[in-house]
Design an enzyme around this catalytic site. Sequence first.
Site, PDB file in Angstrom:
ATOM      1  CB  SER A 146     -64.415 -79.225  57.248  1.00 42.87           C
ATOM      2  OG  SER A 146     -63.733 -79.933  58.252  1.00 42.87           O
ATOM      3  CE  LYS A 171     -65.721 -82.545  59.013  1.00 45.34           C
ATOM      4  NZ  LYS A 171     -65.662 -83.598  57.971  1.00 45.34           N
ATOM      5  CE  LYS A 173     -62.002 -82.007  60.541  1.00 47.08           C
ATOM      6  NZ  LYS A 173     -62.163 -83.437  60.204  1.00 47.08           N
ATOM      7  CG  ASP A 198     -64.682 -85.231  61.717  1.00 41.44           C
ATOM      8  OD1 ASP A 198     -64.527 -86.269  62.401  1.00 41.44           O
ATOM      9  OD2 ASP A 198     -64.237 -85.100  60.555  1.00 41.44           O
ATOM     10  CD  GLU A 223     -67.001 -86.499  59.606  1.00 41.30           C
ATOM     11  OE1 GLU A 223     -67.556 -85.373  59.562  1.00 41.30           O
ATOM     12  OE2 GLU A 223     -66.126 -86.846  58.801  1.00 41.30           O
ATOM     13  CG  ASP A 248     -64.199 -89.736  57.610  1.00 39.57           C
ATOM     14  OD1 ASP A 248     -63.693 -90.499  56.781  1.00 39.57           O
ATOM     15  OD2 ASP A 248     -63.808 -88.550  57.728  1.00 39.57           O
ATOM     16  CE  LYS A 272     -63.053 -87.523  54.513  1.00 40.84           C
ATOM     17  NZ  LYS A 272     -62.173 -87.514  55.700  1.00 40.84           N
ATOM     18  N   GLY A 300     -64.061 -84.710  52.339  1.00 38.06           N
ATOM     19  CA  GLY A 300     -62.921 -84.152  51.634  1.00 38.06           C
ATOM     20  C   GLY A 300     -61.661 -84.342  52.445  1.00 38.06           C
TER      21      GLY A 300
HETATM   22  O1  OSB Z   1     -62.124 -86.186  58.818  1.00 39.29           O
HETATM   23  O2  OSB Z   1     -63.077 -85.225  57.213  1.00 39.29           O
HETATM   24  C1  OSB Z   1     -62.056 -85.428  57.879  1.00 39.29           C
HETATM   25  C2  OSB Z   1     -59.283 -83.136  56.587  1.00 39.29           C
HETATM   26  C3  OSB Z   1     -58.175 -83.917  56.809  1.00 39.29           C
HETATM   27  C4  OSB Z   1     -58.336 -85.148  57.404  1.00 39.29           C
HETATM   28  C5  OSB Z   1     -59.592 -85.595  57.782  1.00 39.29           C
HETATM   29  C6  OSB Z   1     -60.713 -84.827  57.529  1.00 39.29           C
HETATM   30  C7  OSB Z   1     -60.541 -83.554  56.956  1.00 39.29           C
HETATM   31  C8  OSB Z   1     -61.636 -82.628  56.724  1.00 39.29           C
HETATM   32  C9  OSB Z   1     -61.441 -81.664  55.612  1.00 39.29           C
HETATM   33  O3  OSB Z   1     -62.611 -82.526  57.428  1.00 39.29           O
HETATM   34  C10 OSB Z   1     -62.633 -81.417  54.792  1.00 39.29           C
HETATM   35  C11 OSB Z   1     -62.253 -80.605  53.575  1.00 39.29           C
HETATM   36  O4  OSB Z   1     -61.624 -81.140  52.636  1.00 39.29           O
HETATM   37  O5  OSB Z   1     -62.569 -79.431  53.566  1.00 39.29           O
HETATM   38 MG    MG Z   2     -64.085 -86.860  59.122  1.00 41.19          MG
END
Ligand code: OSB
Ligand code: MG
Length: 379
Positions: A146, A171, A173, A198, A223, A248, A272, A300
């Site tokens: 991510s 992924k 952001k 995401d 996402e 999510d 999660k 995560g």
């Molecule tokens: O939306 O998945 C999410 C981290 C902090 C808050 C929201 C998210 C995330 C991640 C991190 O995408 C994924 C990871 O733990 O590597």
């Molecule tokens: Mg997410």
Amino acid sequence: MLHSHPAHRPGVLIEAAELRIVSLPLLIPFVISTGTMTGKTFPLLVLKGEGLEGVAEGVMDPTPDYLEETIPSAMAFLRDVLLPQIVGKRFATPYELEQILSPWRGNRMAKAVVEMAFWDLWAKTLNLPLKAALGGVRDHVDVGVSLGIAPIEKTLERVDEAVAQGYKRTKLKVAQGHDVKIVAAVRAAHPDIKLTVDANTDYTLSDTPVLRALDEFALDYIEQPLAFDDIHDHAKLQQLVKTTICLDESIKSAKDARVALEIGAARVINIKVGRVGGFMAARAIHDTCAAFDAPVWCGGMLESGIGRAHNIHLATLANFTKPGDTSSASRYFKRDIINEPLEAANGQMPVPTNGPGIGVTLDYDFLATVTDHVEEIQT
Ligand code: OSB
Ligand code: MG
């Protein structure tokens, strides 16, 4: 034979609980649409009983950025309500513990910390790996990375690195103004990788043209494009875009998953365990999605090795068929609070098996140096 004396009642006696706040610096800031994280602060719970320890970490943030819960709210609820309800009591199974937790509204992240620590403790009393107690079927889980929001050049470097390391999905952001151009650049450099985005809730239905523009990049899914408390508008959006929507933030229970899949708000769900209130809820969502033929994957929250180990065991369940977010801990932290390295190779994370339960152990000496606060709850 049934014994009436409490000392002989079946089940796992929770003798004491230790609740900490732990802070680890992040190697690089993690930027998402709701803000930037430069460190990872989390509650860490140790449940003690039967000469063993069950451990879990909370996924709530210091402030309500991702969802409503916060570390201060969770600490108060844990200290004043949940832990006094369970310390000094016996629970034969996680199902029994769930009877104490489920009447309370919301507060799923706080409930998850207790539930997950108990699963670890319970599995240890049975001398089983957590994955066996959960019903998992794999020894390794597929994982991707991510990547936080960054300038295009930096993002391209990070994608190259993740692809070279063999991660099975990238992924990105995204946020308003950091979307189509970045995705186009990454897709141009890597025509065949499994790519997702995401948005962490940054868009509304009025942004449909931007989200439709993403259709041309063969994303595996988008996402959580819309609001954290929405399901309905995601169904409208899914009718207007070709790309699969993955939820999510919006999915907090098996009921939410059923509603989302029934109305076509998503075709994939990110589970999660910390977000949904624990493994019982995570498994219920997993099973609901399987009934709808909707794949799930394990998300995560930049967890330390403790939360990472829980996530890996969860992702061994059969319907976790898309790569999860549990990449190598060394991508996030210079030093972790556990003794075992949690490192992926070729996009596969081995299930930790250093002992029963979560299969990792706390490095108490290092933990002491990164603990901001510690309290004991005894009867
Ligand atoms: O939306 O998945 C999410 C981290 C902090 C808050 C929201 C998210 C995330 C991640 C991190 O995408 C994924 C990871 O733990 O590597
Ligand atoms: Mg997410």
